[in-house]
Scaffold this motif. Structure first.
Motif, PDB file in Angstrom:
ATOM      1  N   GLU A   1       0.828  -1.207   0.000  1.00 57.84           N
ATOM      2  CA  GLU A   1       0.000   0.000   0.000  1.00 57.84           C
ATOM      3  C   GLU A   1       0.863   1.258   0.000  1.00 57.84           C
ATOM      4  O   GLU A   1       0.564   2.223  -0.691  1.00 57.84           O
TER       5      GLU A   1
ATOM      6  N   SER B   1       0.833   3.923  -3.016  1.00 61.23           N
ATOM      7  CA  SER B   1       0.556   5.330  -2.773  1.00 61.23           C
ATOM      8  C   SER B   1       1.667   6.206  -3.343  1.00 61.23           C
ATOM      9  O   SER B   1       1.414   7.244  -3.952  1.00 61.23           O
TER      10      SER B   1
ATOM     11  N   ALA C   1       4.257  12.557   2.618  1.00 59.43           N
ATOM     12  CA  ALA C   1       3.003  12.859   1.926  1.00 59.43           C
ATOM     13  C   ALA C   1       2.344  11.574   1.434  1.00 59.43           C
ATOM     14  O   ALA C   1       1.129  11.406   1.549  1.00 59.43           O
TER      15      ALA C   1
ATOM     16  N   ALA D   1       0.777   9.843   4.273  1.00 55.97           N
ATOM     17  CA  ALA D   1      -0.450  10.511   4.704  1.00 55.97           C
ATOM     18  C   ALA D   1      -1.608  10.225   3.755  1.00 55.97           C
ATOM     19  O   ALA D   1      -2.761  10.300   4.140  1.00 55.97           O
ATOM     20  N   CYS D   2      -1.300   9.895   2.501  1.00 54.88           N
ATOM     21  CA  CYS D   2      -2.356   9.634   1.517  1.00 54.88           C
ATOM     22  C   CYS D   2      -2.966   8.244   1.642  1.00 54.88           C
ATOM     23  O   CYS D   2      -3.898   7.914   0.918  1.00 54.88           O
ATOM     24  N   ILE D   3      -2.425   7.417   2.511  1.00 58.92           N
ATOM     25  CA  ILE D   3      -2.972   6.063   2.652  1.00 58.92           C
ATOM     26  C   ILE D   3      -4.213   6.114   3.539  1.00 58.92           C
ATOM     27  O   ILE D   3      -4.151   6.609   4.655  1.00 58.92           O
ATOM     28  N   HIS D   4      -5.333   5.635   3.025  1.00 56.33           N
ATOM     29  CA  HIS D   4      -6.553   5.643   3.848  1.00 56.33           C
ATOM     30  C   HIS D   4      -6.992   4.244   4.239  1.00 56.33           C
ATOM     31  O   HIS D   4      -7.718   4.073   5.205  1.00 56.33           O
TER      32      HIS D   4
ATOM     33  N   ARG E   1      -9.466   0.383   7.476  1.00 56.81           N
ATOM     34  CA  ARG E   1      -9.141   1.809   7.516  1.00 56.81           C
ATOM     35  C   ARG E   1      -7.915   2.058   8.389  1.00 56.81           C
ATOM     36  O   ARG E   1      -7.813   1.492   9.482  1.00 56.81           O
ATOM     37  N   VAL E   2      -6.991   2.870   7.907  1.00 56.14           N
ATOM     38  CA  VAL E   2      -5.781   3.172   8.671  1.00 56.14           C
ATOM     39  C   VAL E   2      -5.464   4.668   8.592  1.00 56.14           C
ATOM     40  O   VAL E   2      -5.898   5.356   7.689  1.00 56.14           O
ATOM     41  N   GLY E   3      -4.700   5.122   9.582  1.00 54.42           N
ATOM     42  CA  GLY E   3      -4.144   6.468   9.556  1.00 54.42           C
ATOM     43  C   GLY E   3      -2.692   6.351   9.995  1.00 54.42           C
ATOM     44  O   GLY E   3      -2.409   5.702  11.003  1.00 54.42           O
ATOM     45  N   ILE E   4      -1.778   6.959   9.244  1.00 52.88           N
ATOM     46  CA  ILE E   4      -0.356   6.797   9.554  1.00 52.88           C
ATOM     47  C   ILE E   4       0.236   8.131   9.965  1.00 52.88           C
ATOM     48  O   ILE E   4      -0.076   9.169   9.389  1.00 52.88           O
TER      49      ILE E   4
END
Lengths: 119, 223
Positions: A41, A45, A90, A93-96, A102-105
């Motif tokens: 992923e 991205s 960046a 940060a674009c990985i959703h 669902r993830v936030g990095i």
């Protein structure tokens, strides 16, 4: 020369190696995610955002990833070229989502050595 | 270290995530506060926590409805946001001095936009132009390319007319919040320098909450 040249021959002396940055990051996810799926992923991205050319300059590789207790997230270490940290940030940060989870990095810390990442 | 604010976040009851959870994660990420701006509703039970502001995002298709809603919410909530996108609504929002923020003026897929006239109105009326970075996270390929070029165009006008600007996450869940440094990196994709992104995440939100660019305020200061 034989096609299977030992890898040792490809090693550069330390002074000629390219400079790197190591990024310590944390992942907040709904469920536990697999290391290789996360790497896929991250690379997707990066390719999507900067294209093949930009991605070739970043030299991203996932060194380590482990799920934290409670399985709501994990921590990992990512390696990249030292002048491309913001681009990698960046694309992280674009990985959703990873595999529909669902993830936030968030990048916690960056350093020039792996040792520098541990406080 | 400046204080960072994310002024457009959606929480319970519009989404499943309670505002308190979003706030505690935002604080861990380095924000000083967030504003909950649910579409067309606001919770009075929430503003007890420090760093949690209440606002409302007005979503409508008609200009009369928009004006009525702005009048209804004005003074009741800390932040009046208009759900932009269509040309008609964008225009009505930047012309209304009681509107605080015009959210995603180029729509969620880059279908709308702003021209020089509208950005000048926004600067005169103190309506902040919002750069919704969540759209860059959730779109890919052609949609994202269109969005990026639209946002760059708007940024050029915002710089020229010195309109207030915001960088927001429009988070609907914990997973959509991004830390300030990540927001800088995303804002850099549009062309914001680190200083501009820092201002859009700290000075401008603080100014908007204090109504710094509103006419009445200027008169008070002069007196």
């Amino acid at each position: 020369m034989h096609a299977l040249t030992p890898l040792l021959l490809l090693y550069l002396p330390p002074s000629l190696r390219e400079r790197r940055r190591y990024l310590l990051f944390e992942v907040l996810s709904e469920r536990a995610i697999d290391k290789w799926e996360l790497l896929k992923e991250i690379l997707d991205s990066l390719y999507s955002l900067y294209g093949d050319l930009g991605a070739s300059e970043s030299k991203v590789w996932l060194i380590e990833y482990h799920t934290l207790d409670g399985a709501t997230g994990g921590q990992g270490i990512l390696r990249c070229a030292h002048q491309h940290v913001e681009e990698v940030r960046a694309s992280l940060a674009c990985i959703h989502s990873v595999n529909n989870v669902r993830v936030g990095i968030r990048v916690i810390r960056t350093s020039g050595t792996m040792k520098g990442l541990s406080p | 270290m400046p204080l960072f604010y994310d002024l457009i976040v959606h929480a319970h009851p519009e989404t499943e995530t309670p505002a308190a959870d979003l706030l505690s994660l935002a604080r861990r990420y380095g924000y000083a506060g967030i504003a909950i701006t649910n579409h067309d509703q606001f919770c009075e039970a929430q503003p007890t926590l420090p760093g949690l502001f209440t606002g409302v995002e007005i979503q409508t298709e008609s200009v009369t409805e928009l004006k009525r809603a702005v009048k209804h919410y004005g003074g009741k909530v800390a932040l009046v946001v208009v759900h932009g996108g269509s040309e008609k609504i964008n225009r009505a929002a930047v012309e209304h001095p009681r509107v605080d923020v015009l959210a995603h003026p180029c729509g969620e897929k880059g279908e709308g936009g702003l021209n020089h006239v509208l950005v000048r109105y926004a600067a005169a009326n103190g309506v902040a132009i919002d750069f919704n970075l969540d759209a860059l996270i959730h779109t890919r390929r052609a949609d994202r390319a269109r969005l990026l070029s639209k946002m760059r165009e708007i940024l050029r006008l915002v710089r020229k007319y010195h309109a207030p600007m915001l960088v927001t996450s429009h988070a609907h869940s914990l997973y959509e919040l991004r830390a300030p440094r990540e927001m800088f990196a995303l804002a850099a994709l549009i062309g914001l320098s680190t200083e501009e992104a820092r201002a859009a995440l700290s000075d401008f939100p603080a100014g908007i909450m204090a109504k710094r660019w509103k006419k009445e305020r200027e008169v008070e200061v002069l007196d």
